[in-house]
Write an enzyme that holds these catalytic residues in place. Structure first.
Site, short mmCIF file in Angstrom:
data_model
loop_
_atom_site.label_atom_id
_atom_site.label_comp_id
_atom_site.label_asym_id
_atom_site.label_seq_id
_atom_site.Cartn_x
_atom_site.Cartn_y
_atom_site.Cartn_z
N ASP A 175 0.84 -1.20 0.00
CA ASP A 175 0.00 0.00 0.00
C ASP A 175 0.88 1.25 0.00
OD1 ASP A 175 -2.97 1.01 0.83
OD2 ASP A 175 -1.46 2.22 1.86
N TYR B 120 2.51 10.01 -0.10
CA TYR B 120 3.68 9.54 0.64
C TYR B 120 4.99 9.90 -0.07
CZ TYR B 120 0.06 6.56 2.76
OH TYR B 120 -1.08 6.08 3.35
N LYS C 192 -2.99 5.83 -3.97
CA LYS C 192 -4.15 6.68 -3.65
C LYS C 192 -3.95 8.07 -4.25
CE LYS C 192 -3.90 4.50 0.89
NZ LYS C 192 -2.45 4.51 1.17
N HIS D 198 -8.00 9.24 -1.64
CA HIS D 198 -7.37 9.17 -0.32
C HIS D 198 -8.24 9.80 0.77
CE1 HIS D 198 -3.04 9.02 1.52
NE2 HIS D 198 -3.94 8.73 2.43
N SER E 169 -11.10 5.95 0.53
CA SER E 169 -10.40 5.90 1.80
C SER E 169 -10.91 7.05 2.66
CB SER E 169 -8.89 6.05 1.56
OG SER E 169 -8.21 6.19 2.78
N GLN F 77 -10.89 2.18 2.82
CA GLN F 77 -9.73 2.06 3.73
C GLN F 77 -9.90 3.08 4.85
OE1 GLN F 77 -5.10 3.24 3.47
NE2 GLN F 77 -5.62 1.63 2.02
N SER G 36 -3.17 2.06 10.20
CA SER G 36 -2.59 2.27 11.55
C SER G 36 -3.13 1.30 12.60
CB SER G 36 -2.80 3.72 12.00
OG SER G 36 -2.04 4.60 11.20
N LYS H 29 2.99 -1.30 8.79
CA LYS H 29 4.25 -0.80 8.29
C LYS H 29 5.34 -0.93 9.33
CE LYS H 29 7.13 2.80 8.68
NZ LYS H 29 7.56 3.54 9.87
N SER H 30 6.51 -1.38 8.90
CA SER H 30 7.71 -1.24 9.72
C SER H 30 8.88 -1.09 8.76
CB SER H 30 7.93 -2.46 10.62
OG SER H 30 9.16 -2.29 11.31
N GLU I 134 7.82 -10.55 11.89
CA GLU I 134 6.92 -10.80 13.03
C GLU I 134 5.46 -10.51 12.66
OE1 GLU I 134 8.08 -8.43 16.49
OE2 GLU I 134 5.98 -8.13 17.01
N ASN I 135 5.24 -9.40 11.96
CA ASN I 135 3.87 -8.96 11.66
C ASN I 135 3.16 -9.87 10.66
OD1 ASN I 135 4.47 -6.87 13.36
ND2 ASN I 135 4.65 -5.31 11.79
N1 NAP Z 1 -5.69 5.94 4.03
C1 NAP Z 1 -5.08 6.70 4.91
O1 NAP Z 1 -5.44 7.87 5.16
C2 NAP Z 1 -3.92 6.14 5.66
C3 NAP Z 1 -3.43 6.82 6.79
C4 NAP Z 1 -2.36 6.25 7.49
C5 NAP Z 1 -1.80 5.06 7.04
N2 NAP Z 1 -2.28 4.44 5.91
C6 NAP Z 1 -1.67 3.17 5.40
O2 NAP Z 1 -1.72 2.20 6.43
C7 NAP Z 1 -0.40 1.73 6.68
C8 NAP Z 1 -0.26 1.29 8.13
O3 NAP Z 1 -0.37 2.37 9.02
P1 NAP Z 1 0.90 2.89 9.86
O4 NAP Z 1 2.00 3.20 8.93
O5 NAP Z 1 0.41 3.92 10.78
O6 NAP Z 1 1.42 1.55 10.58
P2 NAP Z 1 1.19 0.60 11.83
O7 NAP Z 1 1.31 -0.77 11.25
O8 NAP Z 1 -0.02 0.93 12.61
O9 NAP Z 1 2.54 0.89 12.62
C9 NAP Z 1 2.77 2.04 13.36
C10 NAP Z 1 4.19 2.02 13.90
O10 NAP Z 1 4.41 0.83 14.67
C11 NAP Z 1 5.75 0.39 14.50
N3 NAP Z 1 5.74 -1.09 14.42
C12 NAP Z 1 5.56 -1.87 13.34
N4 NAP Z 1 5.62 -3.17 13.65
C13 NAP Z 1 5.85 -3.22 14.98
C14 NAP Z 1 6.01 -4.30 15.88
N5 NAP Z 1 5.95 -5.57 15.49
N6 NAP Z 1 6.25 -3.99 17.19
C15 NAP Z 1 6.31 -2.71 17.61
N7 NAP Z 1 6.16 -1.65 16.79
C16 NAP Z 1 5.93 -1.90 15.48
C17 NAP Z 1 6.27 0.99 13.22
O11 NAP Z 1 7.54 1.59 13.47
P3 NAP Z 1 8.91 1.05 12.77
O12 NAP Z 1 8.78 1.33 11.30
O13 NAP Z 1 9.96 1.85 13.44
O14 NAP Z 1 8.99 -0.43 13.06
C18 NAP Z 1 5.23 1.99 12.79
O15 NAP Z 1 5.76 3.27 12.65
C19 NAP Z 1 0.47 2.95 6.29
O16 NAP Z 1 1.83 2.63 6.17
C20 NAP Z 1 -0.20 3.35 5.01
O17 NAP Z 1 0.17 2.52 3.94
C21 NAP Z 1 -3.34 4.97 5.24
#
Ligand code: NAP
Length: 274
Positions: free
Chosen positions: A45, A50, A75, A108, A145, A167, A194, A237-238, A246-247
Site C-alpha cells: 500500500d 507519501y 491513492k 485518499h 479511503s 480504507q 494504523s 508498516k515497519s 513478526e507482523n
Molecule cells: N488511508 C489513509 O489515510 C492512511 C493513513 C495512514 C496510514 N495508511 C496506510 O496504512 C499503513 C499502516 O499504518 P501505519 O503506517 O500507521 O502503521 P502501523 O502498522 O499501525 O505501525 C505504526 C508504527 O508501529 C511500529 N511497528 C511496526 N511493527 C511493529 C512491531 N511488530 N512492534 C512494535 N512496533 C511496530 C512501526 O515503526 P517502525 O517502522 O519503526 O517499526 C510503525 O511506525 C500505512 O503505512 C499506510 O500505507 C493509510
C-alpha cells in the site's frame, strides 16, 4: 499467509498488506518493500501523498517477485481531485511505480482543501475518472479511503461502478461501526490503517499482556490478528526486517471470543486522527 478476500468484481485481495506511509528514505523504503515480499506479503500500500511511489516500484523490482503476484495499491493525492486532474495523475502514478496497472486505486480523502463548497460534486467528478481508468484496464479495482457515512451517501448513488474498498483507520478503540456497516452493505471490503496504534497503551494493559503470554504472540501480532478476525484487511508498516517478519506471523493462531470481546470494548486514549 496468502489468505485473500474476494472483491465485488471477483478480484482477490490478500488480507495482510504492507504499508509505506512515512517511508521516505529511499533505502529504508526499498528494503522494506523487498523484505515484505521476501517474507510472503503480497499486498503493498502506497499513496501519491507519501512521495515514495518510485521507491516502492524499485523495491518490488528488487524483490524479484513477479508483478502479477503482487496486489499494489496507491491513492489519489488531495490536490489531484477533479476529473481532469485524476485522469492525468493516474498515468503519473503508473509511471512512477513503473507498472502498467495498479491493482487498486483509492480517493485518499473525501474532503480536501479548496473544495469545501463543492466537495460532493468534486468526488463525483473524480470518481468518473476512476471509472474510465478501470474500464481501460489501468486500475484493476477502485475504491475509497476515509469516506464516512455522509461522504458515502453523497457519492454512491452517482457511481456507475461501485467502489470495491473503503480504507479506514481501524483498531481497538476506533471501530467506526456505522461507516464499516454502510461500506459493507454497499459491497466494499474494509481495510484497516494504523492498526498498531494501540501498542504503547496496551503495553500497560494487564489483560493484553496476559494475552501475549497465552498465545505466545506479541501485541502487534494480537492487534493484526484482531483485524483479520474482524474481516478487516490490516495494512501494517515497519522499516525493521524483524518486525516485518513478526507482523506476518498471524495466520497460525486464533483469538478466542472472550479476547475478541475484550478488544472490542477496549478504550483508546490517544488522539483520533481520522
Ligand atoms: N488511508 C489513509 O489515510 C492512511 C493513513 C495512514 C496510514 N495508511 C496506510 O496504512 C499503513 C499502516 O499504518 P501505519 O503506517 O500507521 O502503521 P502501523 O502498522 O499501525 O505501525 C505504526 C508504527 O508501529 C511500529 N511497528 C511496526 N511493527 C511493529 C512491531 N511488530 N512492534 C512494535 N512496533 C511496530 C512501526 O515503526 P517502525 O517502522 O519503526 O517499526 C510503525 O511506525 C500505512 O503505512 C499506510 O500505507 C493509510
Amino acid at each position: 499467509m496468502n489468505q485473500t478476500i474476494t472483491l465485488t468484481n471477483g478480484k482477490e485481495i490478500p488480507v495482510l498488506g504492507y504499508g509505506t506511509w512515512r517511508n521516505t528514505d529511499p533505502d529504508e523504503c526499498k528494503n522494506g518493500v523487498k523484505w515484505a515480499l521476501e517474507y510472503g506479503y503480497r499486498h503493498i500500500d502506497t499513496a501519491q501523498m507519501y512521495g515514495n511511489e518510485e521507491m516502492v516500484g524499485e523495491g518490488i523490482r528488487l524483490s524479484g517477485v513477479k508483478r502479477e503476484e503482487i496486489f499494489l495499491t496507491s491513492k489519489l493525492n488531495n490536490d489531484n481531485h477533479g476529473y481532469e486532474n485524476a485522469k492525468r495523475t493516474i498515468d503519473e502514478s503508473l509511471a512512477r511505480l513503473g507498472t502498467e496497472y495498479m491493482d487498486l486505486f483509492l480517493i485518499h480523502w473525501p474532503f480536501v482543501q479548496g473544495h469545501e463548497e463543492d466537495w460532493v460534486e468534486n468526488n463525483i467528478e473524480t470518481w468518473r475518472a476512476f471509472e474510465e481508468a478501470y474500464d481501460a484496464g489501468k486500475l484493476k479495482a477502485i475504491g475509497l479511503s476515509n469516506f464516512k457515512v455522509e461522504h458515502l451517501e453523497s457519492l454512491l448513488p452517482h457511481c456507475r461502478i461501485k467502489p470495491m474498498v473503503n480504507q479506514l483507520r481501524l483498531h481497538p478503540g476506533v471501530l467506526q461501526e456505522e461507516t464499516v456497516a454502510m461500506s459493507r452493505e454497499a459491497g466494499m471490503a474494509i481495510e484497516a490503517w494504523s492498526p498498531l496504534s494501540p501498542i504503547p497503551q496496551m503495553q500497560e494493559d494487564e489483560a493484553v499482556v496476559e494475552m501475549t503470554e497465552k498465545y505466545h504472540r506479541t501485541i502487534a501480532q494480537i492487534l493484526l490478528r484482531y483485524c483479520v478476525q474482524k474481516e478487516w484487511i490490516p495494512l501494517t508498516k515497519s522499516v525493521h526486517e524483524d518486525r516485518i517478519k513478526e507482523n506476518a506471523a498471524i495466520f497460525d493462531f486464533k483469538l478466542d471470543e472472550e479476547d475478541m470481546d475484550y478488544l472490542d470494548q477496549w478504550q483508546w486514549q490517544g488522539d483520533v486522527f481520522l
